[in-house]
Write a protein that holds these residues in place. Structure first.
Motif, PDB file in Angstrom:
ATOM      1  N   THR A 113       3.415  -0.632  -3.192  1.00 39.86           N
ATOM      2  CA  THR A 113       2.328  -1.169  -4.020  1.00 39.86           C
ATOM      3  C   THR A 113       1.257  -0.116  -4.265  1.00 39.86           C
ATOM      4  O   THR A 113       0.704  -0.016  -5.368  1.00 39.86           O
ATOM      5  CB  THR A 113       1.682  -2.391  -3.331  1.00 39.86           C
ATOM      6  OG1 THR A 113       2.690  -3.359  -3.050  1.00 39.86           O
ATOM      7  CG2 THR A 113       0.614  -3.014  -4.220  1.00 39.86           C
ATOM      8  N   GLU A 114       0.960   0.680  -3.233  1.00 41.28           N
ATOM      9  CA  GLU A 114      -0.072   1.711  -3.356  1.00 41.28           C
ATOM     10  C   GLU A 114       0.335   2.801  -4.346  1.00 41.28           C
ATOM     11  O   GLU A 114      -0.514   3.372  -5.031  1.00 41.28           O
ATOM     12  CB  GLU A 114      -0.367   2.329  -1.985  1.00 41.28           C
ATOM     13  CG  GLU A 114      -1.101   1.403  -1.033  1.00 41.28           C
ATOM     14  CD  GLU A 114      -2.451   0.969  -1.578  1.00 41.28           C
ATOM     15  OE1 GLU A 114      -3.182   1.824  -2.119  1.00 41.28           O
ATOM     16  OE2 GLU A 114      -2.778  -0.222  -1.471  1.00 41.28           O
ATOM     17  N   ILE A 115       1.611   3.098  -4.421  1.00 43.14           N
ATOM     18  CA  ILE A 115       2.089   4.080  -5.403  1.00 43.14           C
ATOM     19  C   ILE A 115       1.985   3.507  -6.810  1.00 43.14           C
ATOM     20  O   ILE A 115       1.469   4.150  -7.728  1.00 43.14           O
ATOM     21  CB  ILE A 115       3.545   4.496  -5.093  1.00 43.14           C
ATOM     22  CG1 ILE A 115       3.588   5.379  -3.843  1.00 43.14           C
ATOM     23  CG2 ILE A 115       4.156   5.240  -6.288  1.00 43.14           C
ATOM     24  CD1 ILE A 115       4.981   5.780  -3.412  1.00 43.14           C
ATOM     25  N   ILE A 116       2.457   2.294  -6.974  1.00 50.35           N
ATOM     26  CA  ILE A 116       2.445   1.657  -8.294  1.00 50.35           C
ATOM     27  C   ILE A 116       1.019   1.511  -8.821  1.00 50.35           C
ATOM     28  O   ILE A 116       0.756   1.704 -10.016  1.00 50.35           O
ATOM     29  CB  ILE A 116       3.137   0.277  -8.227  1.00 50.35           C
ATOM     30  CG1 ILE A 116       4.618   0.458  -7.874  1.00 50.35           C
ATOM     31  CG2 ILE A 116       2.990  -0.469  -9.548  1.00 50.35           C
ATOM     32  CD1 ILE A 116       5.348  -0.838  -7.600  1.00 50.35           C
ATOM     33  N   THR A 117       0.094   1.196  -7.918  1.00 52.72           N
ATOM     34  CA  THR A 117      -1.312   1.020  -8.309  1.00 52.72           C
ATOM     35  C   THR A 117      -1.871   2.272  -8.971  1.00 52.72           C
ATOM     36  O   THR A 117      -2.722   2.183  -9.867  1.00 52.72           O
ATOM     37  CB  THR A 117      -2.166   0.681  -7.067  1.00 52.72           C
ATOM     38  OG1 THR A 117      -1.685  -0.532  -6.496  1.00 52.72           O
ATOM     39  CG2 THR A 117      -3.630   0.513  -7.443  1.00 52.72           C
TER      40      THR A 117
END
Length: 200
Positions: A113-117
């Protein structure tokens, strides 16, 4: 402003320039700090661990050459400008290469999720970079210790987007690479714009 300068609470322009020159360095300790920040950010992104990502933002030295570029433009110091751009380029290149290598070796290949954000910048990222940049130049010019600069480092988040680009290269995801690169560019650009306006 003059009263504050006389009280010795802020660096004068000359003192601030000299301080930036001193901070702009590529010693072994600086490169080690950079690599540590990159590794912590990459692991944080990989494992979806927010505290690790925040820690990487705090120790990342990427803000220093950006500040150097801004100040050089404000006072028309070409020597400082060249040195700042050179160090910024080297720091980003090293971080990018190292993070790409990390993600190539990491057994976890899915996008957290942190990468996609960090692949879909919004108008709020622009606002944060702009306001964070304003707070940053105020904090950087203060002589006494303060918590403004660390807060700006967290808010503007320069290292995580670079590491996300590294992830994108390692996984061959062009869409993520463009998005993360755009986020890094937005952060750098609006930090610089705000700093220049504040110094004028």
């Amino acid at each position: 402003m003059e009263k504050v300068l006389k009280d010795g609470k802020l660096y004068s322009l000359i003192e601030f320039r000299d301080r930036i020159y001193e901070d702009l360095d590529l010693s072994k300790s600086d490169l080690t700090t950079l690599l540590c920040a990159m590794l912590i950010a990459s692991i944080g992104l990989n494992m979806n661990t927010i505290p690790a990502i925040i820690g990487a933002m705090l120790i990342s030295p990427l803000m220093t050459p950006i500040l150097g570029v801004v100040f050089a433009l404000a006072i028309l110091d070409t020597k400082l400008l060249k040195k700042s751009f050179k160090i910024l380029f080297i720091q980003v290149a090293v971080s990018l290469l190292a993070s790409t290598l990390y993600f190539l070796l990491s057994p976890i290949s899915y996008a957290s999720t942190e990468i996609i954000t960090r692949t879909s910048p919004t108008i709020w990222d622009v606002v944060i970079a702009f306001v964070g940049g304003l707070a940053g130049i105020i904090g950087a010019r203060k002589k006494e210790a303060n918590n403004i600069v660390p807060g700006v480092a967290i808010a503007t988040a320069l290292m995580p987007p670079v590491c996300t680009v590294g992830y994108s290269i390692a996984t061959g995801n062009l869409e993520y690479m463009v998005g993360a690169s755009y986020l890094f560019s937005i952060n750098c650009s609006f930090i610089m714009i705000t700093h220049i306006l504040a110094l004028m």
